[in-house]
Structure formats: structure tokens, C-alpha cells
Scaffold this motif. Structure first.
Motif, PDB file in Angstrom:
ATOM      1  N   ASP A  60       0.681  -1.669   0.426  1.00  0.00           N
ATOM      2  CA  ASP A  60      -0.072  -0.399   0.058  1.00  0.00           C
ATOM      3  C   ASP A  60       1.291   1.184  -0.080  1.00  0.00           C
ATOM      4  OD1 ASP A  60      -1.912  -1.989  -0.105  1.00  0.00           O
ATOM      5  OD2 ASP A  60      -2.763  -1.134   1.939  1.00  0.00           O
ATOM      6  N   TYR A 112      -3.855   6.427   0.903  1.00  0.00           N
ATOM      7  CA  TYR A 112      -5.416   5.867   0.819  1.00  0.00           C
ATOM      8  C   TYR A 112      -5.845   7.215   0.538  1.00  0.00           C
ATOM      9  CZ  TYR A 112      -3.926   2.056   3.285  1.00  0.00           C
ATOM     10  OH  TYR A 112      -2.933   1.263   3.277  1.00  0.00           O
ATOM     11  N   THR A 142      -7.334   2.720  -2.335  1.00  0.00           N
ATOM     12  CA  THR A 142      -6.558   2.378  -2.085  1.00  0.00           C
ATOM     13  C   THR A 142      -5.100   2.580  -3.149  1.00  0.00           C
ATOM     14  OG1 THR A 142      -6.949   0.729  -0.314  1.00  0.00           O
ATOM     15  CG2 THR A 142      -4.758   0.902  -0.937  1.00  0.00           C
ATOM     16  N   PHE A 191      -7.630   0.623  -6.245  1.00  0.00           N
ATOM     17  CA  PHE A 191      -8.960  -0.084  -6.249  1.00  0.00           C
ATOM     18  C   PHE A 191      -9.530   0.423  -4.998  1.00  0.00           C
ATOM     19  CE2 PHE A 191      -5.062  -2.722  -3.801  1.00  0.00           C
ATOM     20  CZ  PHE A 191      -5.986  -2.802  -2.610  1.00  0.00           C
ATOM     21  N   ASN A 247     -11.484   0.471  -1.333  1.00  0.00           N
ATOM     22  CA  ASN A 247     -11.060  -0.532   0.006  1.00  0.00           C
ATOM     23  C   ASN A 247     -12.655  -0.193   0.191  1.00  0.00           C
ATOM     24  OD1 ASN A 247     -11.405   2.313   1.391  1.00  0.00           O
ATOM     25  ND2 ASN A 247      -8.981   2.766   1.076  1.00  0.00           N
ATOM     26  N   GLU A 269      -9.528  -3.734   2.796  1.00  0.00           N
ATOM     27  CA  GLU A 269      -9.973  -4.939   2.523  1.00  0.00           C
ATOM     28  C   GLU A 269     -10.250  -4.222   1.060  1.00  0.00           C
ATOM     29  OE1 GLU A 269     -13.278  -7.299   3.704  1.00  0.00           O
ATOM     30  OE2 GLU A 269     -11.795  -7.994   5.355  1.00  0.00           O
ATOM     31  N   GLN A 270      -9.831  -5.268  -0.326  1.00  0.00           N
ATOM     32  CA  GLN A 270     -10.559  -4.483  -1.815  1.00  0.00           C
ATOM     33  C   GLN A 270     -11.774  -4.651  -2.507  1.00  0.00           C
ATOM     34  OE1 GLN A 270      -7.836  -6.222  -4.607  1.00  0.00           O
ATOM     35  NE2 GLN A 270      -8.834  -5.672  -6.559  1.00  0.00           N
ATOM     36  N   THR A 271     -12.836  -4.055  -2.517  1.00  0.00           N
ATOM     37  CA  THR A 271     -14.274  -4.152  -2.555  1.00  0.00           C
ATOM     38  C   THR A 271     -14.167  -3.677  -4.244  1.00  0.00           C
ATOM     39  OG1 THR A 271     -14.910  -1.637  -1.902  1.00  0.00           O
ATOM     40  CG2 THR A 271     -14.355  -3.429  -0.403  1.00  0.00           C
ATOM     41  N   THR A 303      -8.985  -4.163  -9.893  1.00  0.00           N
ATOM     42  CA  THR A 303      -7.969  -3.455  -9.611  1.00  0.00           C
ATOM     43  C   THR A 303      -7.426  -3.109 -11.053  1.00  0.00           C
ATOM     44  OG1 THR A 303      -6.818  -4.846  -7.798  1.00  0.00           O
ATOM     45  CG2 THR A 303      -5.070  -3.142  -9.305  1.00  0.00           C
TER      46      THR A 303
END
Length: 935
Positions: free
Chosen positions: A216, A219, A233, A240, A242, A255-257, A260
Motif C-alpha cells: 500500500d 489512501y 487504496t 482499487f 477499499n 479490504e479490496q472491494t 484493480t
């Protein structure tokens, strides 16, 4: 490997089963990185290099059997490697044109054999069949362990994932650029964009340390204009959404939501229709800003025109190549933009989407704005209108082409836009229009080229696209008819614009040759007879640019253009006068041109231009022409009648260096006449001349030392020069790094030393002066050597100075130069040797240093000055018996006897004295032999 390459590289599909790498900077960089990796793979990872691929790499190669040397079995055109796998298959096999490779070791060897075709082989390999080739084959060898195979994959992943990884700098640059376009209500791209943390680590990351390990970077919280707030993020793997980070301890927030994305803009386009619509209006500006910040982001794809918005900036160019390029300026916020900017932006929409009628009306509306205003030019460039204007040039609609060219002609006065036009390949489109049957189009195209071709790259493109020949053809008209038809008037207008374009293009040496090859000189000569100033200024401007080439100067002289140049010196237009004087300045290097200027009564107009002292460019051109014309003494006599000398002396102060160089150069030529030396003193010119000896300008120093040296031959002038410490200043210039300054200073030193009352004492008072002058005898420049030898001859007339020079090794230094074939150097070198023979055992030292035999060869020179100086040097050297023996062995007597019959008394006496010394030695030897015999 195939998947990684597909992600990193840019491909084009040739067929359903064949893909090719596109020729882009990214792909070229990728190819070079892969080449470097594979070439050194065998040496860096020897164990991994030996692993055998399950399926061979195969591609069409340019290599043939003769390219392979040892370690291979060659049979006709087929080649097999000695190295084989466990089943006996060769690890490299060539069956032209296909090559099969089963290991990195063999692949590395093949690339070494490819030499300058390495990149082509790598490209062919990648475009070949390679989808599943890198699975290492199981081997029974002990070293083929699973660990080594794992290492191989780690290395490959490191290599091929690197080009697509994001980094903090790229993310930061993209964020900063997008922040510029935040706010402004519905006109902005976004409502706001901010980091969740203002703290930035030294590595550029803003994520917590424990998240940096996961890749990372930072943000973001972004508020689009038409959708909910986005929590994003930015990581090395991509961009992507988060879960919305509230505080560092909450794992679910990281967490990736979403999918990408490769960059922030692509993600925002997918989430915000408003952003996707507005980004198209400013994409060119964003690409420009990204290029300037070197972010290297590649999120803009090809447009319908087939060119990337970023492509104009892809060609590298150094500052030395770009003349008067200025940085692109843009207001920090869109609230700083004037109303014209937004009005033009609205018009551009119609320009992009409208039909022919709408396009013409839009072009007319755009021309109503003040397009010389920077904000209007910015609007055209920022909104992508420049590309549309260039695309219109490729249509067959004359009205659209004319409107486009009228706008381009105006905005191309901006240096930034000029560069963008060239980068967008606009020069090619403009050059094509020069073939149009519509005369207005040709004139507009030529005038636009005149504006664009202000820097080197543009001028080169004009030539490469065939523009020089086309521009020269525009000059073919009859400019001096008493009455003109409307068609002939159009031809003249086209010719004027063509001459303007050639003027800009002629700043390139290659373009000058191209203009001459295309037959431009006779046409320019014909236009030079035109009574129209708008025609004459670009024509004379082109000629004065081209006159730096000797071939042009010859043509200008033989085609009778000097008469027209002189005639236009009396024009009432300062710019035309300036260009005419500049052309004469460059052409007057030739004596015949100088005589023609006098013949056509051009000297008095040149002097009259000196009264326009407020116009420094005109003054520099006029003084330059006077300087070069003064090389002929007949012209100096005429200049004296026109009171030029007094005016020139008055210009020695408070003038630009360009003017001073020319003024001092002219005074140096004027001072060749004895009466003018006193006149320069009477007009108060000696003091400012001596003061200029401290100038840092090397061209000025060359001229001022020549002028001071010429004035120093007058005793009264020399008194003033000495009082002003001029001798010391001239000596100090021998330290100048310029060979021209060194030689000019040495010649001036000769005059000062010869005419100053206590020059010997002055020379001795200068610390390091004698060491410096002896050191300069090791120069590689013959003019420096000749002038230093001449100075030594003058300085050595003082016996004490000669003794000091001898101590510093002047004899061996002079002796080393005697093998020269340069007659000018021979003349002054022989004089210096003759003078240095006056001290102690220097005669014998010259003989021991091998200087006598080469001097004898000087007598064969056809230059009388060389013969006379050599005879005097040999006479002095002949006072040493050993030197006489050497001279006799080199058969010096016969040419000396011949010279004894010369009309030059000095040569007669020196030759006779040398022969006498040889004869006396011979008689002494004979008497000694007779005495010995009798005894």
C-alpha cells in the motif's frame, strides 16, 4: 511469461492467432530491459540458466549458419548445439528460418552471436510461440533441484512485473494534477480529492508501515460530482476501492472491494459518468502536465485521428536545439481563466462535432477573438482544438483549410504551440498544402511555416518532408513589372510568404544547401530587384543568413546582387538597411566584393548608418560591413573622406559587445595607414582601446589587440599605452585559453616591445612572463607559434632578456620546431633563432639540438621572407665550427652562392657571411693539415 508480457507490453493483433509488439517508447524500453536480463542471465544465474524448457522457444530468426562458431554442429544451413537434454535433443537448433531454443544458457549465447541484431531477435522471440515455454523440465542432474526452478520463476516474476508496478512518485503526480481540476461546481472534474493522512514517509509512502509491507502506498477520499464518496487504496499492484478506512486498527477497512485499475483516472471514469465526460475536455492539458512532471502514466489511448495526445511530447530535444522555447504556463485554478478561454472551449465542441458549414462558421467565430492573446492560445491547445485544426488540413475543403491555416498562422507565434505543431506532425500536413492550386492556401501555408520553423527540429522537418523545394518554387514570379494583373499580384504575395518561410528555414546549414540545390539563388536575385519592401526584407534576410556559406557569397557576387544590396542601403526602412548591411558584412570577406561595394558607391551609405546609434542591430550590421570593407586600403581612403574614423572612435564606449567587436576591428584596419594612427590618438581612441583589453569577450580581444598593436607603432601612441599599463595587459592575454587571442596578443606584444622605451625592463618586471612565452612554444597552433617566435625575436634584442630566456630553455624549444613546413612559422622561427644566437653558447646549443640541418631545407622555400630569415639564422649559426660542418654536409653552399646574387641586400650579406664562415673553416682545416704534413 506470456501473461506478464501481455500486461506490461502493448500489442496489436495481426490475426486471430498472431500478435505483434507496437513500436512505442514503453515497448522499446521493455525490449531493452529483457535483452539486458537475458544477456547476463547465464553469468548471473548459472544454475538456473541450465534448466531445460518443457517446450522450446521458437521464432523466425535472421541468423544463418555462418553466424555460429564453436560449440555447434553445422551441416549446410542447419545448426545444432553440442549441449543436449536428457533425451538427446539439442538445446539449440536452427532450421532456417526457424530457430528452437530450450534453455536460457543457449538463449544468452544466441543473443551474443546476434551482435547489432539483438533487439530484433528479442522482439521476434516474444512474438513467437512462447505461451508455455518457461516451465522447467525435470532433470535427473543433481543440481536441477526444485529450489533452482523456484529461483528461476522468482527472477522472471521480478523482471516482468516491474514495468507495471506503481510507485509513490507516479501516484503523487497524478493526485496533484487532478487536484488542480477539483471544485468549480459542475465545471470541475471532482468536488474534492484528499489523502487520509497528511504525513509522508521519506520513501514517499503515506500508508502505515505494516501496510507498506503489503504494497500500500496511500489512501484517498474522493468526492465525485455525481456519485457517493469513494475510498481508494493506491498500491504498487494498482488502484482499487477499499472498505472505508476509519482508523488504523480496522482490518476490514483495508479490504479490496473493486477490481484493480492501472491508474486513478481509469477508476474514476468507471465510477463517475460526470468525470468521464469532463476528462475528455482537458485530457490534452493533463497529458502535458503529466509529461512535465515526468509521471510516466499511460492512461490515454489512441484517438480517432490515430495519434496519442501525449505523442507530441515524445520526441526528446535539448535546450540547445530549441531556440527561444518558453515553459508552458497555466493558471493555478480555473477561476483565473478569462471569459475568452471558456468561450473558445465551447466553440471547440462545434469544431469537433459539426459538419462542413458549422466548421467554417466556427472557424470564423474563433478568428474574431484576439488569437495573439495567451489565454486564447491556451484554450485552443488545452481543449484539443490544435489537433482538429491540423486534421482539417488533410481535408479537401478549401474553406476549412483556409480558416484553419489563418488560425494556425496566428497562434504559431507562440513558441509552445510551435513545438506542439511539430510534435503532432503538423509540418507534414502544412508542407503538402504548398502544392495546392489555390494561391491563398499556398501563401498561408508558407507564412505558417515561417512562424513554425523558428527552432531546429521544425526546420529539419520542413526539409525532410520536401518543403524546401516547394518553397523555392513559390519564388518564381515577376516582381518588378510596371503594372500587375490580379493573378500576378497573388503570385507576388505567394512569393513574399515563400521568402519568409525560406528565411526561417535558412538558419539551418543543411537547409542552406538544399535551397541552393533547388535553384533558389537566381530566384532570390530576381526578387532582390523588386521595389516592394515586404518582398525585399525576407529576400535580403534569407541572403544574409545564407551568406555565411562561401558558395553563396560567390553566387551573390557573380549574379550581380551586390549592386542591389548597396542600392537598398539607402532605403527608408531600418530593417531592410540592417539586413543589407549584414549581407555585405558577410560577403565582404572577398576582395572582389569589397571592390564592388566601392564601385557601386556603397561606402558613404554605410557611414551614414552610423548616425542611427539608437538602433543597435542596425549599428552592429553597419559597423560590421565597414570593418570588412576596410580590409581594402582603397576603401579606408574613401572612409576617411566621409569622416568615418571620428565616428568610429566615438562608438568605443557605451555600446554592446557586438558593436564593439566590429568598431575595434575597423579601427585595426584603419590603423594600418600611418596617418590614421595619430588621428585615433587625437580623437581620444587610445584610452578606450586599452581599457577594452580587460574584456572577457574573445572575439573583441582578438580585434582590440590587433588595433592596439597597430597603434603602438606610433611613438606618441606608445607613450599613452605604456602609461595606461597596456604592455602588462597585453602580456596577460597570453594566458587566455583562446589560440586566436594568444596569437593576436603576441603580435601586439611585438609592436609594443619594439617601440616602448623601457620594454625590456617592463618584460622583466612581469612575474612568470618569460616562462609563459617559452611554454607557448609547445602550442599545436602554427599561428600561435609564429607570433610567439616573432615576439621572442623582439624581446631577445635586450641582452638581459635573452639571457633569461636562455635560462628558461628557449633554445631547445625553438629547435624542436625546425621540422615545420609552414612558411609563416619558418620565417619567424628563423628570425628568433638568429636573434637567440647572440648569447653565450647558444649557437653551439642549437647545433647540438639538431636545428641546423632542418634550417638548410628552408632555403628551398619560394617565399623571399623565409629565405632572408633563414640566411641570417645560418650566418649566425655558422660562427660555430661544428655547425659549419653540418651545413657543408647538407650542401648549403650552392643555394647560398645563388642568393648572393639577390637584389635583397640583407639576403646578400647573410648568404655571403655564411659562405665566408664555411670557407674560413675550410682554409683553417687545410692549413692545419699542411702544417701537420710538413712537420
Amino acid at each position: 511469461m506470456g501473461i506478464s508480457l501481455t500486461r506490461a507490453a502493448q500489442w496489436t493483433m495481426v490475426s486471430s492467432s498472431t500478435a505483434k509488439l507496437v513500436s512505442t517508447p514503453m515497448n522499446e524500453s521493455l525490449l531493452k530491459e529483457i535483452l539486458h536480463f537475458v544477456e547476463h542471465f547465464r553469468s548471473q544465474y548459472p544454475q538456473e540458466a541450465e534448466h531445460v524448457f518443457e517446450e522450446p522457444l521458437q521464432w523466425s530468426t535472421t541468423l544463418v549458419a555462418s553466424d555460429f562458431k564453436t560449440d555447434y554442429d553445422i551441416s549446410d544451413s542447419d545448426v545444432q548445439s553440442h549441449e543436449r537434454d536428457s533425451e538427446g535433443h539439442p538445446l539449440l537448433q536452427l532450421s532456417p528460418p526457424t530457430v528452437y531454443v530450450r534453455s536460457f544458457s543457449q538463449l544468452s549465447k544466441l543473443l551474443h552471436l546476434a551482435h547489432d541484431k539483438k533487439l530484433a531477435e528479442v522482439r521476434a522471440c516474444l512474438e513467437g510461440k512462447f505461451e508455455s515455454n518457461l516451465h522447467p523440465k525435470q532433470s535427473n542432474h543433481q543440481h536441477s533441484s526444485i529450489t533452482h526452478r523456484l529461483n528461476l520463476f522468482v527472477l522472471l516474476v521480478t523482471l516482468y512485473s516491474h514495468p507495471i508496478m506503481l510507485n509513490p512518485k507516479a501516484v503523487k503526480n497524478e493526485v496533484e494534477i487532478l487536484q488542480v481540476f477539483c471544485g468549480g461546481g459542475d465545471k470541475g472534474l471532482l468536488k474534492s480529492l484528499r489523502y487520509t493522512s497528511d504525513f509522508e514517509f521519506s520513501n514517499g509512502y503515506r500508508a502505515p508501515l505494516w501496510r507498506q509491507v503489503q504494497g500500500d502506498i496511500c489512501y484517498l477520499v474522493i468526492e465525485p460530482c455525481d456519485t457517493e464518496t469513494l475510498h481508494i487504496t493506491c498500491s504498487t499492484a494498482g488502484i482499487f476501492l477499499n472498505g472505508g478506512i476509519k482508523q488504523e486498527g480496522e482490518e476490514n477497512g483495508y479490504e479490496q472491494t473493486s477490481d484493480t485499475y492501472e491508474d486513478l483516472v481509469t477508476l474514476l471514469k468507471s465510477r463517475s459518468p460526470h468525470f468521464a465526460e469532463k476528462i475528455n475536455q482537458v485530457e490534452d492539458l493533463i497529458v502535458c502536465l503529466i509529461k512535465k512532471s515526468e509521471a510516466g502514466l499511460l492512461y490515454f489511448r489512441k484517438t480517432s485521428a490515430g495519434a496519442l495526445p501525449g505523442e507530441p511530447f515524445s520526441e526528446s530535444s535539448t535546450e540547445s536545439e530549441e531556440e527561444e522555447e518558453q515553459p508552458y504556463r497555466h493558471p493555478e485554478t480555473n477561476t483565473d481563466l478569462p471569459s475568452e478561454y471558456w468561450q473558445i472551449q465551447k466553440l471547440v465542441k462545434y469544431l469537433k462535432d459539426g459538419d462542413q458549414i458549422v466548421t467554417v462558421h466556427t472557424l470564423c467565430a474563433m478568428m474574431d477573438f484576439n488569437l495573439m492573446q495567451e489565454s486564447c492560445q491556451m484554450a485552443i491547445q488545452d481543449t484539443g482544438a490544435l489537433k482538429v485544426l491540423l486534421n482539417l488540413l488533410d481535408t479537401d475543403e478549401h474553406k476549412c483549410e483556409i480558416g484553419s491555416l489563418k488560425i494556425l498562422r496566428t497562434i504559431s507565434h507562440n513558441s509552445q504551440i510551435r513545438r506542439v505543431i511539430v510534435d503532432m506532425r503538423g509540418v507534414q500536413s502544412i508542407v503538402k498544402i504548398l502544392d495546392s492550386p489555390v494561391k491563398e492556401l499556398k501563401a498561408l501555408a508558407a507564412e505558417t511555416i515561417a512562424n513554425v520553423a523558428k527552432f531546429r527540429r521544425a526546420r529539419r522537418n520542413v526539409r525532410l518532408y520536401g518543403g524546401i523545394n516547394k518553397l523555392v518554387s513559390l519564388l518564381d514570379c515577376l516582381p518588378n513589372l510596371a503594372s500587375l494583373t490580379p493573378s500576378q499580384e497573388e503570385d507576388i504575395e505567394v512569393a513574399c510568404c515563400g521568402a519568409l518561410a525560406l528565411w526561417s528555414c535558412s538558419r539551418s546549414t543543411k537547409n542552406k544547401k538544399a535551397i541552393r540545390k533547388a535553384g533558389g539563388i537566381p530566384l532570390l536575385g530576381r526578387l532582390l530587384k523588386s521595389p516592394l519592401q515586404k518582398m525585399l526584407i525576407p529576400v535580403v534576410g534569407t541572403l544574409q543568413e545564407c551568406a555565411s556559406e562561401e558558395s553563396y557569397r560567390t553566387d551573390i557576387q557573380t549574379l550581380g546582387m551586390i549592386k542591389d544590396l548597396v542600392r537598398n542601403l539607402s532605403s527608408d526602412n531600418d530593417e531592410l538597411q540592417m539586413h543589407c548591411a549584414s549581407a555585405i558584412f558577410k560577403c565582404a570577406e572577398d576582395k572582389q566584393t569589397r571592390d564592388l561595394v566601392r564601385k557601386y558607391k556603397g561606402l558613404q551609405p554605410l557611414v551614414s548608418l552610423l548616425h542611427k546609434a539608437d538602433n543597435k542591430q542596425l549599428l552592429a550590421a553597419a559597423t560590421g560591413a565597414i570593418w570588412k570593407c576596410s580590409i581594402s586600403q582603397e576603401n579606408v581612403t574613401k572612409f576617411q573622406e566621409y569622416k568615418a574614423l571620428e565616428i568610429l572612435v566615438s562608438l568605443l564606449t557605451d555600446q554592446p559587445e557586438e558593436v564593439l567587436v566590429n568598431v575595434v576591428g575597423a579601427l585595426g584596419e584603419f590603423a594600418q595607414i600611418p596617418a590614421n594612427k595619430a588621428a585615433i590618438r587625437e580623437f581620444g581612441g587610445i584610452k578606450p582601446l586599452v581599457k577594452l583589453l580587460t574584456s572577457p569577450n574573445q572575439a573583441l580581444l582578438v580585434n582590440v589587440t590587433k588595433a592596439v598593436g597597430a597603434c603602438a607603432t606610433n611613438k606618441d601612441n606608445m607613450v599613452i599605452i605604456d602609461q595606461l599599463d597596456g604592455i602588462r595587459l597585453v602580456w596577460s592575454l597570453l594566458k587566455n585559453p583562446s589560440a586566436d587571442v594568444q596569437s593576436s596578443a603576441a603580435w601586439a606584444l611585438c609592436a609594443c616591445t619594439e617601440n616602448a622605451e623601457d620594454a625590456g625592463e617592463t618584460a622583466r618586471s612581469l612575474i612568470g612572463g618569460f616562462q609563459l612565452i617559452v611554454k607557448l612554444l609547445s602550442s599545436t597552433n602554427n599561428e600561435v607559434l609564429a607570433s610567439i617566435c616573432a615576439a621572442i625575436c623582439k624581446i631577445a634584442k635586450d641582452e638581459e632578456n635573452l639571457a633569461i630566456l636562455t635560462d628558461f630553455g628557449v633554445v631547445p624549444s625553438l629547435a624542436k620546431l625546425t621540422n615545420t613546413t609552414d612558411d609563416r612559422l619558418r620565417h619567424h622561427l628563423a628570425d628568433a633563432i638568429a636573434q637567440c644566437c647572440m648569447w653565450g653558447s647558444n649557437r653551439a646549443s642549437f647545433g647540438e639540438a639538431g636545428a641546423v640541418a632542418p634550417l638548410v631545407r628552408y632555403l628551398k622555400s619560394k617565399e623571399g621572407s623565409v629565405q632572408r630569415s633563414t640566411a641570417m639564422a645560418l650566418y649566425q649559426l655558422s660562427r660555430n665550427p661544428n655547425n659549419c660542418i653540418t651545413m657543408h654536409e647538407k650542401e648549403v653552399v650552392q643555394p647560398l652562392i645563388h642568393m648572393m646574387g639577390s637584389d635583397d641586400e640583407e639576403l646578400q650579406e647573410a648568404a655571403a657571411g655564411c659562405v665566408r664562415s664555411i670557407r674560413l673553416l675550410y682554409m683553417a682545416n687545410r692549413n692545419a693539415e699542411l702544417f701537420t704534413f710538413r712537420n
